[in-house]
Design a protein around this motif. Structure first.
Motif, PDB file in Angstrom:
ATOM      1  N   LEU A  70       0.702  -1.143  -0.039  1.00 35.99           N
ATOM      2  CA  LEU A  70       0.265  -0.025  -0.038  1.00 35.99           C
ATOM      3  C   LEU A  70       0.809   1.144   0.043  1.00 35.99           C
ATOM      4  O   LEU A  70       0.133   2.281   0.108  1.00 35.99           O
ATOM      5  N   ARG A  71       2.092   1.297  -0.107  1.00 35.91           N
ATOM      6  CA  ARG A  71       3.124   2.296  -0.022  1.00 35.91           C
ATOM      7  C   ARG A  71       2.686   3.383  -1.251  1.00 35.91           C
ATOM      8  O   ARG A  71       2.994   4.691  -0.597  1.00 35.91           O
ATOM      9  N   LYS A  72       2.220   2.947  -2.274  1.00 39.81           N
ATOM     10  CA  LYS A  72       1.954   4.227  -3.339  1.00 39.81           C
ATOM     11  C   LYS A  72       0.622   4.722  -3.353  1.00 39.81           C
ATOM     12  O   LYS A  72       0.365   5.538  -4.154  1.00 39.81           O
ATOM     13  N   ARG A  73      -0.413   4.038  -2.578  1.00 40.74           N
ATOM     14  CA  ARG A  73      -1.770   4.523  -2.507  1.00 40.74           C
ATOM     15  C   ARG A  73      -2.081   5.729  -1.662  1.00 40.74           C
ATOM     16  O   ARG A  73      -1.184   5.998  -0.502  1.00 40.74           O
ATOM     17  N   ALA A  74      -2.954   6.515  -2.238  1.00 37.66           N
ATOM     18  CA  ALA A  74      -3.112   7.802  -1.400  1.00 37.66           C
ATOM     19  C   ALA A  74      -4.522   7.450  -0.531  1.00 37.66           C
ATOM     20  O   ALA A  74      -5.409   6.876  -1.216  1.00 37.66           O
ATOM     21  N   SER A  75      -4.568   8.274   0.227  1.00 36.74           N
ATOM     22  CA  SER A  75      -6.007   8.261   0.949  1.00 36.74           C
ATOM     23  C   SER A  75      -6.512   6.833   1.503  1.00 36.74           C
ATOM     24  O   SER A  75      -7.655   6.339   0.930  1.00 36.74           O
ATOM     25  N   ILE A  76      -5.761   6.012   2.044  1.00 34.75           N
ATOM     26  CA  ILE A  76      -6.097   4.921   2.305  1.00 34.75           C
ATOM     27  C   ILE A  76      -6.884   4.782   3.604  1.00 34.75           C
ATOM     28  O   ILE A  76      -6.496   5.342   4.757  1.00 34.75           O
ATOM     29  N   PRO A  77      -8.057   4.057   3.449  1.00 36.62           N
ATOM     30  CA  PRO A  77      -8.916   4.123   4.789  1.00 36.62           C
ATOM     31  C   PRO A  77      -8.392   2.753   5.517  1.00 36.62           C
ATOM     32  O   PRO A  77      -7.683   1.958   5.170  1.00 36.62           O
ATOM     33  N   ILE A  78      -8.280   3.034   7.022  1.00 36.16           N
ATOM     34  CA  ILE A  78      -7.911   2.272   8.006  1.00 36.16           C
ATOM     35  C   ILE A  78      -8.298   0.804   7.799  1.00 36.16           C
ATOM     36  O   ILE A  78      -7.604  -0.239   8.150  1.00 36.16           O
ATOM     37  N   GLN A  79      -9.621   0.506   7.247  1.00 38.51           N
ATOM     38  CA  GLN A  79     -10.208  -1.037   7.045  1.00 38.51           C
ATOM     39  C   GLN A  79      -9.035  -1.502   6.126  1.00 38.51           C
ATOM     40  O   GLN A  79      -9.325  -2.707   6.007  1.00 38.51           O
ATOM     41  N   ALA A  80      -8.427  -0.877   5.366  1.00 35.45           N
ATOM     42  CA  ALA A  80      -7.630  -1.454   4.394  1.00 35.45           C
ATOM     43  C   ALA A  80      -6.540  -2.201   5.038  1.00 35.45           C
ATOM     44  O   ALA A  80      -5.581  -3.111   4.328  1.00 35.45           O
ATOM     45  N   LEU A  81      -6.083  -1.954   6.163  1.00 32.58           N
ATOM     46  CA  LEU A  81      -5.239  -2.779   6.963  1.00 32.58           C
ATOM     47  C   LEU A  81      -5.650  -3.883   7.916  1.00 32.58           C
ATOM     48  O   LEU A  81      -4.861  -4.291   8.599  1.00 32.58           O
ATOM     49  N   GLN A  82      -6.819  -4.467   7.437  1.00 34.13           N
ATOM     50  CA  GLN A  82      -7.406  -5.428   7.904  1.00 34.13           C
ATOM     51  C   GLN A  82      -6.350  -6.642   7.731  1.00 34.13           C
ATOM     52  O   GLN A  82      -6.141  -6.759   6.762  1.00 34.13           O
ATOM     53  N   GLY A  83      -6.157  -7.438   8.701  1.00 37.73           N
ATOM     54  CA  GLY A  83      -5.093  -8.687   8.345  1.00 37.73           C
ATOM     55  C   GLY A  83      -3.596  -8.247   8.585  1.00 37.73           C
ATOM     56  O   GLY A  83      -2.799  -9.122   8.721  1.00 37.73           O
ATOM     57  N   ALA A  84      -3.193  -6.834   8.865  1.00 42.32           N
ATOM     58  CA  ALA A  84      -2.081  -6.308   9.229  1.00 42.32           C
ATOM     59  C   ALA A  84      -1.641  -6.786  10.403  1.00 42.32           C
ATOM     60  O   ALA A  84      -2.355  -7.209  11.449  1.00 42.32           O
ATOM     61  N   ASN A  85      -0.255  -7.011  10.534  1.00 46.08           N
ATOM     62  CA  ASN A  85       0.399  -7.093  12.113  1.00 46.08           C
ATOM     63  C   ASN A  85       0.871  -6.073  12.519  1.00 46.08           C
ATOM     64  O   ASN A  85       2.122  -5.449  12.040  1.00 46.08           O
ATOM     65  N   TRP A  86       0.488  -5.929  13.719  1.00 44.11           N
ATOM     66  CA  TRP A  86       0.765  -4.509  14.473  1.00 44.11           C
ATOM     67  C   TRP A  86       1.715  -4.579  15.394  1.00 44.11           C
ATOM     68  O   TRP A  86       1.699  -5.490  16.288  1.00 44.11           O
ATOM     69  N   VAL A  87       2.781  -3.483  15.294  1.00 47.41           N
ATOM     70  CA  VAL A  87       3.680  -3.507  16.353  1.00 47.41           C
ATOM     71  C   VAL A  87       3.153  -2.600  17.416  1.00 47.41           C
ATOM     72  O   VAL A  87       2.863  -1.585  17.111  1.00 47.41           O
ATOM     73  N   LEU A  88       3.069  -2.823  18.725  1.00 46.68           N
ATOM     74  CA  LEU A  88       2.410  -2.147  19.665  1.00 46.68           C
ATOM     75  C   LEU A  88       2.997  -1.061  20.057  1.00 46.68           C
ATOM     76  O   LEU A  88       4.323  -1.405  20.548  1.00 46.68           O
TER      77      LEU A  88
END
Length: 325
Positions: A189-207
């Motif tokens: 997703l690095r080149k996308r603009a205006s990304i909704p946070i829902q697009a990060l569903q399934g991402a692995n988060w560093v807390l």
């Protein structure tokens, strides 16, 4: 009442040598090795620890297969003793500096986020203007630093705006801040603009670590939008550690914009263009309300002057901020 009795015993009957030995034994896990480091016989060291246990009325160590280790009560007591020994070392350094004619000391507390964007560059300018002043910097969380300021152990604390402060202390806002999401520079997703946070569903988060303001923002914004978010078994503010974990496939992290320059500098990490509906509490300085020390006033004057350009830079883009022209 019991605390007062124990404190009295330590003052009247305790010895610094015993406290030094206590820390050494905890570090070595072996009385013989600690005694050698302290230039004592093993029998003298054993006797010194026994006297301390008798004085306190608790067992400080217990034996195990490979040596000895602190008991639960011993661990807590030793952590406080470490602080006492650290303060003693600082006192010795102050006296040494005084004997060399350097009697002015500025004791500063700083949270990590403030260190990157505020404390380090401001201190650099301050040192150039006042090379005769000895600077002592203590990095920790605000909840631990502010009580030290109230107790007179620090002169100023750079941190986020606290929710509550004693009347004797006040907070001066210096630098606005907000949150941003970063990932590996190879993230899909690095080149996308205006990304909704829902697009990060399934991402692995560093807390973000528990107990810091950014963690509250993560819980209220990210987890509210992504209740099933995958959480990596890591909570960190260390930039090298964060950069390394972001190289794992699908990993992302929420960070303050104030530290983004350090995160993005190496080119291995990029900002994802996710709009977040929340700002972070501003960064600033906590100091006494009345009779602000002259050195603190000089330091704050530099901070006010030199962070105005930084605030503009933070609004312009994700590449951090300039602190001086």
């Amino acid at each position: 009442m019991l605390a007062r009795v124990l404190a009295g015993r330590l003052i009247r009957q305790g010895r610094l040598r015993q406290l030094q030995l206590l820390v050494m034994v905890a570090d070595c896990g072996c009385i013989a090795r600690a005694a050698k480091e302290a230039c004592m016989s093993q029998s003298a060291a054993t006797q010194a620890l026994a006297q301390l246990e008798l004085l306190l009325g608790i067992k400080l160590f217990e034996r195990h297969a490979r040596g000895i280790r602190p008991t639960e009560g011993g661990r807590g007591f030793i952590s406080h003793v470490r602080e006492v020994m650290a303060r003693l070392q600082e006192s010795a350094e102050f006296l040494a500096a005084s004997r060399q004619g350097n009697t002015m000391v500025l004791r500063i507390g700083s949270i990590p986020a403030a260190s990157y964007a505020l404390t380090a560059p401001v201190l650099s300018t301050f040192h150039q203007a006042h090379p005769e002043v000895r600077i002592e910097l203590h990095e920790d969380r605000g909840v631990r630093l502010i009580p030290l300021l109230g107790a007179g152990c620090l002169d100023v604390v750079f941190c986020r705006m606290p929710p509550l402060l004693p009347k004797a202390l006040q907070f001066e806002s210096i630098l606005d801040d907000d949150a941003m999401i970063v990932a590996s520079s190879t993230h899909p997703l690095r080149k996308r603009a205006s990304i909704p946070i829902q697009a990060l569903q399934g991402a692995n988060w560093v807390l973000p670590p528990a107990g810091v303001h950014l963690r509250d923002v993560f819980d209220s914004i990210v987890l509210n939008a992504l209740p099933d978010a995958k959480l990596l078994p890591l909570a960190a503010v260390s930039l090298p550690v964060l950069e390394t974990f972001l190289q794992l496939p699908g990993s992302v992290a929420l960070i303050p914009r104030s530290i983004s320059a350090g995160v993005l500098a190496g080119g291995r990490v990029c900002r994802l263009q996710v709009e977040l509906p929340a700002r972070l509490a501003p960064l600033g300085a906590v100091h006494v309300t009345e009779q602000v020390p002259d050195l603190v006033q000089r330091l704050l004057a530099i901070a006010r002057r030199e962070t105005s350009a930084c605030g503009l830079a933070m609004q312009e883009g994700p590449h951090g901020c300039r602190v001086s022209e």
